[in-house]
Design a protein around this motif. Structure first.
Motif, mmCIF file in Angstrom:
data_model
loop_
_atom_site.group_PDB
_atom_site.id
_atom_site.type_symbol
_atom_site.label_atom_id
_atom_site.label_comp_id
_atom_site.label_asym_id
_atom_site.label_seq_id
_atom_site.Cartn_x
_atom_site.Cartn_y
_atom_site.Cartn_z
ATOM 1 N N PHE B 126 26.757 60.459 23.026
ATOM 2 C CA PHE B 126 25.287 60.332 23.360
ATOM 3 C C PHE B 126 25.150 58.755 22.344
ATOM 4 C CE2 PHE B 126 26.654 64.414 24.540
ATOM 5 C CZ PHE B 126 25.278 64.128 26.056
ATOM 6 N N THR B 127 25.888 58.103 21.763
ATOM 7 C CA THR B 127 25.357 57.337 20.833
ATOM 8 C C THR B 127 25.467 55.641 21.855
ATOM 9 O OG1 THR B 127 27.624 56.704 20.243
ATOM 10 C CG2 THR B 127 26.169 57.419 18.756
ATOM 11 N N GLU B 128 25.566 55.483 23.248
ATOM 12 C CA GLU B 128 26.401 55.041 24.487
ATOM 13 C C GLU B 128 25.552 55.387 25.382
ATOM 14 O OE1 GLU B 128 30.481 55.073 25.328
ATOM 15 O OE2 GLU B 128 31.371 55.107 23.815
ATOM 16 N N LEU B 129 24.295 56.188 25.469
ATOM 17 C CA LEU B 129 23.359 56.532 26.457
ATOM 18 C C LEU B 129 22.916 55.554 26.293
ATOM 19 C CD1 LEU B 129 25.029 60.004 27.654
ATOM 20 C CD2 LEU B 129 25.292 57.824 28.766
ATOM 21 N N SER B 130 21.575 54.753 26.903
ATOM 22 C CA SER B 130 19.916 55.603 27.070
ATOM 23 C C SER B 130 19.289 56.492 26.629
ATOM 24 C CB SER B 130 19.590 54.145 27.885
ATOM 25 O OG SER B 130 19.420 55.026 29.311
ATOM 26 N N ILE B 131 17.823 56.779 26.224
ATOM 27 C CA ILE B 131 17.498 57.605 26.146
ATOM 28 C C ILE B 131 17.094 58.601 27.324
ATOM 29 C CG2 ILE B 131 15.037 58.469 25.675
ATOM 30 C CD1 ILE B 131 15.013 56.890 23.451
ATOM 31 N N THR B 132 17.098 57.023 28.472
ATOM 32 C CA THR B 132 16.834 57.899 30.031
ATOM 33 C C THR B 132 17.824 58.112 30.631
ATOM 34 O OG1 THR B 132 16.762 55.131 30.741
ATOM 35 C CG2 THR B 132 14.364 56.261 30.559
ATOM 36 N N ASP B 133 19.097 57.900 30.311
ATOM 37 C CA ASP B 133 19.929 58.416 31.041
ATOM 38 C C ASP B 133 20.538 60.081 30.548
ATOM 39 O OD1 ASP B 133 20.986 56.297 32.088
ATOM 40 O OD2 ASP B 133 22.627 55.843 30.280
ATOM 41 N N ILE B 134 20.323 60.108 29.067
ATOM 42 C CA ILE B 134 19.845 61.564 28.256
ATOM 43 C C ILE B 134 19.271 62.380 28.692
ATOM 44 C CG2 ILE B 134 19.682 62.908 25.892
ATOM 45 C CD1 ILE B 134 20.941 60.161 25.242
ATOM 46 N N GLN B 135 17.855 61.811 29.238
ATOM 47 C CA GLN B 135 16.571 62.259 29.982
ATOM 48 C C GLN B 135 17.188 62.785 31.361
ATOM 49 O OE1 GLN B 135 13.470 60.315 29.539
ATOM 50 N NE2 GLN B 135 12.373 61.343 27.529
ATOM 51 N N GLU B 136 18.282 62.330 31.902
ATOM 52 C CA GLU B 136 18.369 62.538 33.145
ATOM 53 C C GLU B 136 19.504 64.000 32.790
ATOM 54 O OE1 GLU B 136 17.496 58.685 35.433
ATOM 55 O OE2 GLU B 136 19.260 59.446 35.914
ATOM 56 N N LEU B 137 20.639 63.189 32.132
ATOM 57 C CA LEU B 137 21.227 64.322 31.841
ATOM 58 C C LEU B 137 21.320 65.213 31.758
ATOM 59 C CD1 LEU B 137 24.062 61.322 30.930
ATOM 60 C CD2 LEU B 137 24.248 62.790 33.112
ATOM 61 N N LEU B 138 20.135 65.641 30.749
ATOM 62 C CA LEU B 138 20.439 67.081 30.374
ATOM 63 C C LEU B 138 19.794 68.006 31.140
ATOM 64 C CD1 LEU B 138 19.049 66.860 26.409
ATOM 65 C CD2 LEU B 138 21.131 67.476 27.064
ATOM 66 N N PRO B 139 18.870 67.588 31.935
ATOM 67 C CA PRO B 139 18.157 68.639 32.828
ATOM 68 C C PRO B 139 19.523 69.122 33.864
ATOM 69 C CG PRO B 139 16.537 67.048 32.594
ATOM 70 C CD PRO B 139 17.845 66.842 32.378
ATOM 71 N N LEU B 140 20.411 67.851 34.200
ATOM 72 C CA LEU B 140 21.177 68.056 35.196
ATOM 73 C C LEU B 140 22.221 69.386 34.397
ATOM 74 C CD1 LEU B 140 22.585 67.089 37.802
ATOM 75 C CD2 LEU B 140 23.861 65.567 36.362
ATOM 76 N N PHE B 141 22.723 68.841 33.070
ATOM 77 C CA PHE B 141 23.822 70.385 32.256
ATOM 78 C C PHE B 141 22.893 71.809 32.511
ATOM 79 C CE2 PHE B 141 25.331 67.070 29.782
ATOM 80 C CZ PHE B 141 26.014 65.980 29.869
ATOM 81 N N LYS B 142 21.528 71.372 32.849
ATOM 82 C CA LYS B 142 21.165 73.227 32.572
ATOM 83 C C LYS B 142 21.043 73.373 34.137
ATOM 84 C CE LYS B 142 19.282 76.674 30.802
ATOM 85 N NZ LYS B 142 20.167 76.985 29.594
ATOM 86 N N GLN B 143 21.177 72.630 35.016
ATOM 87 C CA GLN B 143 21.177 72.915 36.515
ATOM 88 C C GLN B 143 22.406 73.870 36.608
ATOM 89 O OE1 GLN B 143 20.677 70.237 39.356
ATOM 90 N NE2 GLN B 143 20.833 71.103 41.258
ATOM 91 N N LEU B 144 23.525 72.893 36.078
ATOM 92 C CA LEU B 144 24.614 73.179 36.339
ATOM 93 C C LEU B 144 25.565 75.161 35.559
ATOM 94 C CD1 LEU B 144 26.880 69.937 35.367
ATOM 95 C CD2 LEU B 144 26.640 71.152 37.568
ATOM 96 N N ASN B 145 24.609 75.074 34.392
ATOM 97 C CA ASN B 145 24.452 75.635 33.387
ATOM 98 C C ASN B 145 24.039 77.219 34.588
ATOM 99 O OD1 ASN B 145 23.532 76.877 30.605
ATOM 100 N ND2 ASN B 145 24.942 75.584 31.077
ATOM 101 N N GLN B 146 23.029 77.395 35.299
ATOM 102 C CA GLN B 146 22.372 77.717 35.647
ATOM 103 C C GLN B 146 22.908 78.569 37.008
ATOM 104 O OE1 GLN B 146 18.581 77.248 34.985
ATOM 105 N NE2 GLN B 146 17.909 77.586 33.112
ATOM 106 N N GLU B 147 23.066 77.416 37.851
ATOM 107 C CA GLU B 147 23.504 77.183 39.194
ATOM 108 C C GLU B 147 24.704 77.676 40.084
ATOM 109 O OE1 GLU B 147 21.594 74.215 41.682
ATOM 110 O OE2 GLU B 147 19.252 75.263 40.700
ATOM 111 N N TYR B 148 26.253 76.739 38.894
ATOM 112 C CA TYR B 148 27.145 76.910 38.698
ATOM 113 C C TYR B 148 28.006 77.276 37.991
ATOM 114 C CZ TYR B 148 25.934 73.948 42.923
ATOM 115 O OH TYR B 148 26.096 73.012 43.703
ATOM 116 N N GLN B 149 27.411 78.399 37.146
ATOM 117 C CA GLN B 149 28.339 79.850 36.159
ATOM 118 C C GLN B 149 29.232 78.367 35.180
ATOM 119 O OE1 GLN B 149 28.633 80.181 39.739
ATOM 120 N NE2 GLN B 149 26.516 81.080 39.351
ATOM 121 N N MET B 150 28.066 77.405 34.655
ATOM 122 C CA MET B 150 29.502 76.280 33.346
ATOM 123 C C MET B 150 28.600 76.364 32.386
ATOM 124 S SD MET B 150 30.653 72.345 34.320
ATOM 125 C CE MET B 150 31.517 72.381 36.034
#
Lengths: 237, 173
Positions: B126-150
């Protein structure tokens, strides 16, 4: 098949190591083939020799079998020596690259390669260079048959003179003062009839490849077991 | 020593996005525990998303992506997951040196999805990522969590991540 592909790309990536392995196995294979071929050809060599000395009929067969054993022993020793040196160098090579390989193996595991496949990969990484050098040497031997024949001849003559086999045999045969219609050198040449050369040589080559292949396989098994064991007890820094 | 439990687990089979705050994940006992587990066991529904990827130097992007994944699985799911992660086909064929950090994460997530991994550990990117990247990635992680049981566990030194509303649990070293 994918494993073979990975092995090929790894050999391509580590060019220096691959070149080293190919040259090492080529050299060893050449010596092994020579030793095995000479060993195979010995029995026919001695029958030829006996035929040539037949006229004098003084050479005792006991003497000849003893000489045969002596030569056979030398060639066997050469074979073992070659294999031992090869094994030593290979082990040193693995030892030198141990850390590098270890990291690679760990990363392969993390990427999801299973242990059997990892073992296969390591085997291919070792056997492919051997295979390449065997193919190269085979075609070279076929191309330079005549030359190789001369080389074998020279080595055999050298061994015969070094071991004083010639003196023992010729002394006993010239004791009756019969002149043998051969020059010293011609007396001790191996007469390769075409078939004999191809057969003995191919047989020697096959034996050399088999010997070296099994040697390599043993080392790979030992090496990969070592790698896998150190992985299991790995303490991360 | 804190383990977030064997499969980062949760009581009622919920899937979580957790954060482990640590200065250096390579020394973190929890991380090492999981890494060792992954190294030793043949079949484990656990995957580690690595900082340097493909971590074997002579592996191409596509080879690493499809390592140990059946053709059937690729046929059935590759496009679906690619759309889910908003990954263009060009990044699948990019050279390993041309990959951006974000692409590396997404490609490895794609691999995890194809390999049906249930637990995924992410090294400290996360030190290598920009804030916008992180802002895009976190919702994606959450989605994987909820919809793909990860289950996802992030190792990071960035404490802002731990406070993010997307994160369910966070642990500090």
């Amino acid at each position: 098949m994918r494993t073979v592909q990975y092995a090929i790309s790894s050999l391509h990536y580590y060019k220096k190591e691959t070149l080293f392995l190919i040259s090492l196995s080529s050299i060893t294979l050449f010596f092994l083939t020579t030793a095995f071929s000479l060993k195979n050809v010995q029995s026919s060599f001695f029958t030829q020799l006996e035929n040539r000395l037949d006229s004098s009929q003084t050479m005792s067969t006991v003497n000849s079998t003893k000489a045969l054993e002596q030569l056979d022993h030398v060639y066997t020793q050469v074979i073992f020596f070659c294999l031992a040196v090869f094994t030593m160098i290979l082990l040193l090579f693995f030892y030198y690259r141990f850390k590098k390989t270890k990291e690679e193996v760990l990363n392969w595991r993390i990427l999801g390669l299973t242990f059997p496949k990892l073992f296969l990969l390591m085997t291919y990484q070792m056997l492919l260079p051997v295979f390449i050098s065997a193919a190269g040497l085979f075609s070279l031997l076929l191309l330079f048959q005549q030359r190789y024949e001369q080389v074998l001849q020279a080595i055999n003559y050298r061994c015969v003179t070094q071991l004083h086999i010639d003196q023992n045999l010729v002394q006993s045969s010239t004791a009756t003062n019969l002149v043998i219609p051969f020059s010293h050198r011609n007396l001790f040449t191996i007469e390769f009839s075409n078939d004999l050369f191809i057969n003995d040589n191919l047989l020697g080559f096959a034996q050399a490849v088999l010997c070296m292949g099994s040697c390599v396989l043993l080392i790979v098994i030992f090496h990969s077991a070592w790698q896998f064991m150190t992985m299991k007890v790995r303490k991360f820094k | 020593m804190i383990y977030i439990t064997p499969n980062f687990a949760t009581t009622n089979n919920e899937f979580t996005l957790s954060v482990h705050l640590t200065e250096d994940y390579t020394h973190c006992p929890t991380f090492l525990h999981y890494q060792q587990a992954l190294l030793n066991k043949e079949k484990l529904a656990l995957g580690i998303i690595q900082k340097t990827w493909p971590s074997v130097p002579y592996l191409t992007t596509k080879e690493a992506l499809l390592l140990n994944i059946s053709k059937k699985q690729v046929k059935a799911h590759l496009e679906e997951y690619q759309q889910l992660l908003h990954l263009s086909s060009t990044s699948l064929t990019k050279k390993r040196t041309a990959l951006s950090t974000k692409e590396k994460i997404l490609l490895q997530l794609l691999h995890m999805l194809l390999a049906n991994k249930e637990e995924v550990i992410i090294e400290d990117f996360f030190t290598e990522l920009s804030i916008t990247d992180i802002q895009e990635l976190l919702p994606l992680f959450k989605q994987l969590n909820q919809e793909y049981q990860m289950n996802i566990l992030l190792f990071t030194s960035n404490d802002l991540l731990a406070k993010s509303p997307y994160v369910d649990t966070s642990v500090t070293d």
